[in-house]
Enzyme design. Structure first.
Site, PDB file in Angstrom:
ATOM      1  N   PRO A  25       9.408  11.176  50.420  1.00 50.11           N
ATOM      2  CA  PRO A  25       8.795  11.942  51.517  1.00 50.11           C
ATOM      3  C   PRO A  25       9.469  11.763  52.879  1.00 50.11           C
ATOM      4  CG  PRO A  25       7.407  10.094  50.888  1.00 50.11           C
ATOM      5  CD  PRO A  25       8.507  10.153  49.884  1.00 50.11           C
ATOM      6  N   TYR A  50      16.756  17.949  59.765  1.00 53.38           N
ATOM      7  CA  TYR A  50      15.300  17.819  59.862  1.00 53.38           C
ATOM      8  C   TYR A  50      14.650  19.182  60.055  1.00 53.38           C
ATOM      9  CZ  TYR A  50      10.887  15.477  60.791  1.00 53.38           C
ATOM     10  OH  TYR A  50       9.576  15.034  60.704  1.00 53.38           O
ATOM     11  N   HIS A  72       6.528  21.134  66.960  1.00 49.35           N
ATOM     12  CA  HIS A  72       7.088  19.870  67.455  1.00 49.35           C
ATOM     13  C   HIS A  72       8.569  20.065  67.753  1.00 49.35           C
ATOM     14  CE1 HIS A  72       4.016  16.603  66.087  1.00 49.35           C
ATOM     15  NE2 HIS A  72       3.440  17.625  66.669  1.00 49.35           N
ATOM     16  N   LYS A 121      10.783  16.936  53.033  1.00 49.48           N
ATOM     17  CA  LYS A 121      11.504  18.097  52.501  1.00 49.48           C
ATOM     18  C   LYS A 121      10.872  18.726  51.260  1.00 49.48           C
ATOM     19  CE  LYS A 121      14.608  18.460  55.561  1.00 49.48           C
ATOM     20  NZ  LYS A 121      14.121  19.368  56.611  1.00 49.48           N
ATOM     21  N   TYR A 130       9.002   7.528  63.252  1.00 46.30           N
ATOM     22  CA  TYR A 130       9.526   6.891  62.039  1.00 46.30           C
ATOM     23  C   TYR A 130      10.017   5.504  62.438  1.00 46.30           C
ATOM     24  CZ  TYR A 130       9.712  11.500  59.682  1.00 46.30           C
ATOM     25  OH  TYR A 130       9.408  12.708  59.109  1.00 46.30           O
TER      26      TYR A 130
HETATM   27  C1  PHB Z   1       2.961  13.658  56.642  1.00 48.56           C
HETATM   28  O1  PHB Z   1       2.455  14.068  57.697  1.00 48.56           O
HETATM   29  O2  PHB Z   1       2.276  13.480  55.628  1.00 48.56           O
HETATM   30  C2  PHB Z   1       4.418  13.395  56.615  1.00 48.56           C
HETATM   31  C3  PHB Z   1       5.183  13.699  57.724  1.00 48.56           C
HETATM   32  C4  PHB Z   1       6.536  13.445  57.715  1.00 48.56           C
HETATM   33  C5  PHB Z   1       7.124  12.889  56.612  1.00 48.56           C
HETATM   34  C6  PHB Z   1       6.362  12.600  55.481  1.00 48.56           C
HETATM   35  C7  PHB Z   1       5.002  12.845  55.492  1.00 48.56           C
HETATM   36  O3  PHB Z   1       8.455  12.625  56.616  1.00 48.56           O
END
Ligand code: PHB
Ligand code: APR
Length: 390
Positions: free
Chosen positions: A293, A385, A72, A297, A201
């Site tokens: 989450p 990130y 990505h 990280k 997000y």
């Molecule tokens: C996930 O795909 O479970 C996931 C992806 C990004 C995040 C947290 C969880 O920031």
């Protein structure tokens, strides 16, 4: 039994460390409390930094990841009814993240360990660590009604937040730091194509939402939920409705719904224990630190601890040098704290807190607006990130 490095815990930290040490002929035994099936049953985040992928490659465990992982080059932030893309690749001179489930990483590492004929003892009960402040540490554990003993040079405590390793250290030798967030994440896995080709997000007045994925046909979605909510209170229909309400219209229209085959609620917190070494015991991964989450990280930090510890142990056996071992805790914590800060910041900016209110919501929106329109601010997000340097 005797081994060079005794690893407690067969999560990603323990398995990756064991695999790397195996490539240079250092012996390991893993002691795991649960069964293999139990370890593989956990669903966790799925975004790998480039450095994590490189380390898995070095461990010889990246073949399937290379074939099936999704590179990505950006993420989107959703607010104000629109998607705002952060072009991570352009802002970090060509770097990207790879979407690949942590469960799959664990699977690949376990398969590699089996193929190499290395020992993992599952269902080891009452693991107890002894004499790690001296020169001859050992551990005892119970299995099938018999108590066993393993002697070793060093113990790697890779046994997660609830493990025995951190708890074996006297309180006075440990300083802990903690932040609790007053909400949880309700997560759903479903066999449906993702709403967007990248992660979204979302900041919304009803609360945070995240659109993620495991593959082009499997989606992982989350919505912020009140602390103490029970998963039984969330039917699939209620979940899909709530998710779509928190997304911009266009993204909501692209959400393909279907039956969930995993649904769980996770609390959010930040936690760090210092230092990460006590004599011949090292704390690694979740045993030493937890991040919320937001920003994905957790696994990446575990991998960076493993990278520093592997280098220290390699130098010890190859050059009889203690320098890398002595530097482990300091180097690992410097990187840990930057990821703790980043995850805390992402969490603070994107969630609705009990005291956010209308004022707080506007401040968040202003920060997000600044973030997506300032190259400097976008770059700061992108480089964190994608993973800071080691
Ligand atoms: C996930 O795909 O479970 C996931 C992806 C990004 C995040 C947290 C969880 O920031
Ligand atoms: N004895 C032996 N094994 C134990 C004990 C114990 N007393 N306590 C816990 N374990 C095992 C757990 O059963 C688990 O399999 O240690 C393992 C720890 O694995 P994780 O919790 O996955 O921790 P870690 O390997 O550091 O992985 C970090 O995984 O937890 C996520 O979000 C986290 O992504 C991060 C990554």
């Amino acid at each position: 039994m005797r081994t060079q490095i005794l690893i407690i815990g067969s999560g990603p930290s323990g398995l990756l460390l064991g695999q790397l040490l195996g490539t240079i002929g250092i012996e390991t035994v893993i002691l795991e409390r649960a069964s293999r099936e139990h370890v593989l049953g956990r669903v966790r985040a799925g975004v790998l930094e480039q450095g994590t992928v490189e380390l898995l490659e070095e461990a010889g465990a990246a073949a399937r990841l290379r074939a099936e992982g999704l590179p990505h080059s950006g993420i989107s932030l959703a607010f104000d009814g629109r998607l705002h893309r952060i072009d991570i690749e352009a802002l970090t001179s060509g770097r990207h993240v790879t979407v690949y489930g942590q469960t799959e990483v664990t699977h690949d590492l376990m398969d590699k360990r089996d193929a190499a004929g290395l020992t993992t003892i599952y269902k080891a009960a009452n693991v107890t660590l002894h004499d790690f402040d001296g020169k001859a540490p050992f551990a005892t554990y119970d299995k099938d009604g018999v108590t066993h003993r393993i002697d070793c040079d060093f113990i790697a405590g890779c046994d997660g937040y609830h493990g025995v390793s951190r708890k074996s250290v006297p309180d006075r030798a440990l300083k802990t730091f903690e932040r609790h967030y007053p909400f949880g994440w309700l997560g759903v896995l479903a066999e449906v194509p993702p709403a967007d080709h990248e992660l979204v997000y979302a900041n919304h007045e009803r609360g945070f939402a995240l659109c993620s994925m495991r593959s082009t046909h499997r989606s992982r979605y989350y919505v912020q939920c009140p602390e103490g909510d029970r998963v039984e209170a969330w039917s699939d229909d209620r979940f899909w409705d709530e998710l779509r309400r928190r997304l911009p219209e266009q993204t909501a229209a692209s959400v393909v719904t279907g039956p969930s085959f995993e649904k769980s609620i996770a609390p959010l917190r930040s936690f760090v224990a210092e230092p990460m070494r006590f004599g011949r015991l090292f704390l690694v991964g979740d045993a030493a630190h937890i991040v919320p989450p937001t920003g994905a990280k957790g696994l990446n930090l575990a991998a960076s601890d493993v990278r520093y510890l592997f280098a220290g142990l390699r130098d010890f056996y190859r050059d009889k040098s203690m320098a890398g071992i002595d530097a482990y805790s300091g180097k690992a914590l410097a990187r840990v704290w930057k990821a703790v800060r980043f995850s805390w910041w992402m969490t603070t900016m994107l969630h609705r807190f009990p005291d956010t209110g209308d004022f707080g919501q506007r401040i968040q929106e202003a920060e997000l607006d600044y973030l997506v329109h300032s190259r400097a601010a976008s770059t700061a997000l992108a480089e964190n990130y994608v993973g800071l340097p080691y």
